[in-house]
Write an enzyme that holds these catalytic residues in place. Structure first.
Site, PDB file in Angstrom:
ATOM      1  CE  LYS A 109      -2.423   2.802   2.752  1.00 14.47           C
ATOM      2  NZ  LYS A 109      -3.099   3.262   3.959  1.00 14.47           N
ATOM      3  N   GLY A 170      -7.458   9.482   9.213  1.00 13.44           N
ATOM      4  CA  GLY A 170      -7.736   9.673  10.641  1.00 13.44           C
ATOM      5  C   GLY A 170      -8.732  10.768  10.947  1.00 13.44           C
ATOM      6  CB  ALA A 196      -7.886   7.631   4.456  1.00 14.18           C
ATOM      7  N   GLY A 197     -10.655   8.037   6.048  1.00  8.40           N
ATOM      8  CA  GLY A 197     -11.686   9.050   6.258  1.00  8.40           C
ATOM      9  C   GLY A 197     -13.033   8.535   6.703  1.00  8.40           C
ATOM     10  CG  ASN A 218      -5.916   1.687  11.596  1.00  9.67           C
ATOM     11  OD1 ASN A 218      -6.401   1.345  12.664  1.00  9.67           O
ATOM     12  ND2 ASN A 218      -4.621   1.662  11.419  1.00  9.67           N
ATOM     13  CB  THR A 219      -8.733   6.249  12.673  1.00  8.95           C
ATOM     14  OG1 THR A 219      -7.410   6.339  12.141  1.00  8.95           O
ATOM     15  CG2 THR A 219      -8.798   7.082  13.941  1.00  8.95           C
TER      16      THR A 219
END
Lengths: 267, 69
Positions: A109, A170, A196-197, A218-219
């Site tokens: 990635k 994040g 992301a986001g 992830n976050t």
């Protein structure tokens, strides 16, 4: 009606990237969890098969078992190494080579970050690193912005998949540019994985409804009050969004249309 | 046994020498299957760890996978 309800939408093809197929369209990161036990439980609950990891120096003081493979079995998950934290093409290429040497696969990635505040990608560096790594046989999944032209160039440069953002890494702001993501998906031949986001399950669902091939997050899991429950919610949302996309939504109308018959009303 | 002054993960260290990279990992308590070694910016593949000698002034990076997104 029995046996007649088998529309194409219910027999979705598996996600195929770089010559491999994956059963889940949700990919999850392994960073920022409060504990390793919570990370493992959340990843399991998400149903994800691809999990991302970062390449970092070994802690020589060995005060803790920092290596993620102490906790996650590489037999159970497909490890997708990232080049997070890299700000130049050369640096990202160096990290990708180190990651491949770990011996699990040749997927990476690819992140080449251009700005410290927003963590938005340096698209020039990203393209340069993609060309080099693709030539070296890597399956490059490139983290990029929601710009169509950059995505097209990344595909030309040899990416196995492009990973446009929903919003900054994040941030949990959700899908800021559905049009941009849809356009990228319409125009590219390689898989489009939104990375992301995404902040909560509705974000994941709306993102999948744009027709993209998958989501990496992830976050949203790690920082949820209950990561395991959120992981389950995300797994369901990705499936629901995918299915709704395949099912084809009704048209939007700026006027009401009754659902019950107008005829047969009492005098 | 003498020692060698090397840099490991950016830190100046003295390690027992002469030694191969495989012996160095053993000295540091690291499992060679779970780390990747870069010697003076060049990756040293696992099968070559046992035949690659550590030299005075070498810069060595030892990396592994950690949690990340």
């Amino acid at each position: 009606m029995t046996g007649t309800l088998a529309p194409a939408a219910l027999t979705d093809a598996p996600l195929a990237i770089g010559g491999r197929t994956f059963r889940s369209r949700l990919m999850v990161g392994t960073g920022k969890y409060r504990t390793n036990a919570e990370m493992v439980a959340a990843i399991e609950a998400s149903g994800a098969e691809i999990v991302t990891v970062a390449v970092r120096r070994v802690d020589l003081d060995r005060t803790k078992e920092a290596g993620v493979l102490h906790h996650l079995s590489p037999d159970q998950y497909f490890l997708l190494a990232n080049t997070a934290g890299c700000y130049t093409a050369d640096e990202a290429i160096r990290y990708a080579r180190l990651a491949r040497e770990a011996g699990f696969n040749d997927f990476v990635k690819l992140e080449v970050i251009g700005d410290r505040d927003t963590l938005l990608p340096d698209t020039e560096g990203l393209l340069a690193a993609t060309r080099t790594l693709a030539r070296e046989g890597f399956q490059v999944l490139a983290y990029t912005n929601d710009d169509l032209v950059t995505a097209l160039r990344l595909e030309d440069a040899g990416c196995a998949a492009v990973m446009p953002l929903a919003s900054p890494i994040g941030s949990g702001l959700g899908l800021l540019n559905p049009f941009g993501i849809r356009t990228i998906k319409h125009r590219l031949g390689v898989p489009v994985i939104v990375d992301a986001g995404v902040g909560t399950a509705s974000d994941a669902c709306v993102t999948m409804e744009q027709g993209v091939d998958g989501i990496l997050m992830n976050t949203a899991l790690a920082e949820a009050r209950e990561p395991v429950a959120m992981a389950r919610a995300m797994g369901l949302a990705v499936e629901a969004g995918r299915l709704a996309y395949l099912a084809g939504r009704m048209p939007r109308r700026e006027i009401a249309v009754p659902s019950s018959p107008a005829a047969g009303m009492l005098e | 046994m003498t020692t060698l002054a090397v840099t490991i993960n950016g830190e100046a260290r003295r390690v027992p020498g002469p030694a191969t990279l495989l012996e160095l990992l053993g000295h540091l308590g690291l499992d060679p299957r779970s780390v990747v070694v870069e010697l003076n910016r060049e990756i040293v593949r696992r099968p070559r760890l046992a035949e690659t000698r550590v030299a005075e002034g070498d810069s060595i990076e030892l990396v592994h996978f950690v949690g990340g997104g």
